[in-house]
Design a protein around this motif. Sequence first.
Motif, short mmCIF file in Angstrom:
data_model
loop_
_atom_site.label_atom_id
_atom_site.label_comp_id
_atom_site.label_asym_id
_atom_site.label_seq_id
_atom_site.Cartn_x
_atom_site.Cartn_y
_atom_site.Cartn_z
N THR A 71 0.85 -1.18 0.00
CA THR A 71 0.00 0.00 0.00
C THR A 71 0.90 1.24 0.00
OG1 THR A 71 -0.02 0.15 2.42
CG2 THR A 71 -1.76 -1.18 1.37
N GLU A 72 0.29 2.42 -0.13
CA GLU A 72 1.04 3.66 0.06
C GLU A 72 1.51 3.70 1.50
OE1 GLU A 72 1.80 6.16 -2.16
OE2 GLU A 72 1.04 4.76 -3.68
N GLU A 73 2.64 4.35 1.75
CA GLU A 73 3.15 4.38 3.12
C GLU A 73 2.27 5.24 4.03
OE1 GLU A 73 6.49 7.90 3.31
OE2 GLU A 73 7.14 5.90 2.78
N CYS A 74 2.24 4.84 5.27
CA CYS A 74 1.55 5.57 6.34
C CYS A 74 2.64 6.15 7.23
CB CYS A 74 0.68 4.58 7.12
SG CYS A 74 -0.04 5.24 8.61
N ILE A 75 2.47 7.39 7.65
CA ILE A 75 3.46 8.05 8.49
C ILE A 75 2.98 7.98 9.95
CG2 ILE A 75 4.67 10.22 8.99
CD1 ILE A 75 5.32 9.19 6.22
N VAL A 76 3.84 7.47 10.84
CA VAL A 76 3.52 7.38 12.26
C VAL A 76 4.59 8.14 13.03
CG1 VAL A 76 3.18 5.83 14.22
CG2 VAL A 76 2.46 5.10 11.94
N HIS A 77 4.17 9.13 13.83
CA HIS A 77 5.10 9.89 14.67
C HIS A 77 5.24 9.14 15.99
CE1 HIS A 77 5.26 13.38 12.00
NE2 HIS A 77 4.04 12.99 11.68
N ASP A 78 6.47 8.78 16.32
CA ASP A 78 6.73 7.95 17.48
C ASP A 78 7.53 8.75 18.52
OD1 ASP A 78 6.35 5.42 18.69
OD2 ASP A 78 8.38 4.84 18.19
N PHE A 79 7.90 8.09 19.63
CA PHE A 79 8.73 8.71 20.66
C PHE A 79 10.02 9.25 20.04
CE2 PHE A 79 6.50 5.77 23.57
CZ PHE A 79 6.19 6.65 24.58
N PRO A 80 10.50 10.39 20.52
CA PRO A 80 11.82 10.85 20.08
C PRO A 80 12.90 9.85 20.51
CG PRO A 80 10.62 12.61 21.20
CD PRO A 80 9.83 11.35 21.40
N ILE A 81 13.93 9.74 19.70
CA ILE A 81 15.05 8.85 20.00
C ILE A 81 16.32 9.69 20.03
CG2 ILE A 81 16.41 6.88 19.19
CD1 ILE A 81 13.87 5.91 17.73
N ARG A 82 16.96 9.76 21.18
CA ARG A 82 18.22 10.52 21.33
C ARG A 82 18.07 11.93 20.77
NH1 ARG A 82 21.75 8.73 24.60
NH2 ARG A 82 23.52 9.41 23.38
N ASP A 83 17.05 12.66 21.21
CA ASP A 83 16.78 14.04 20.80
C ASP A 83 16.46 14.20 19.32
OD1 ASP A 83 17.15 14.98 23.42
OD2 ASP A 83 19.31 15.19 23.10
N ARG A 84 16.03 13.15 18.68
CA ARG A 84 15.62 13.21 17.28
C ARG A 84 14.15 12.78 17.20
NH1 ARG A 84 20.64 12.01 17.96
NH2 ARG A 84 22.27 12.49 16.44
N LYS A 85 13.37 13.54 16.46
CA LYS A 85 12.00 13.11 16.21
C LYS A 85 12.07 11.78 15.47
CE LYS A 85 10.03 17.70 15.76
NZ LYS A 85 9.37 18.65 14.87
N ALA A 86 11.26 10.84 15.87
CA ALA A 86 11.24 9.53 15.21
C ALA A 86 9.98 9.43 14.36
CB ALA A 86 11.28 8.41 16.23
#
Length: 130
Positions: A71-86
């Motif tokens: 399918t087309e990709e789905c974007i999921v915003h997750d916990f930041p990892i080492r001060d980077r948005k995941a």
Amino acid sequence: MKQSPQDIYKSLVGMILPDEILNFFDVVDFREVKTGRTILNGYPEKELHIYLDESDMMHRNEDGYKSNGFTEECIVHDFPIRDRKAILHVRRRRWITPDGHNEVLDYGELLGAKGTKLSREFATFLKSYP
């Protein structure tokens, strides 16, 4: 017993990604991207983009189902990892059923909390604060 590099990699990735995700998805790529903005003390803001494709090792193959791309990709915003948005880029696998219909398997809320674009764990964390 010494672990193989692949086992070590999978264990580390399993600690970073939402629970159970590696049971259903393969990490196919990841990138660190500078956003052009700055954060504290003038450091550049960075995002970690992780690309996941649904695994082809589902039991549906035994029932006459055949993989039919993604399918087309789905974007999921997750916990930041080492001060980077995941940011997880998730592509679901399409299946052709034995009677010729296209189907995408349902995992309920595994990929995101209902009504949000956040992981279930992150949404639960945010709900716990007033």
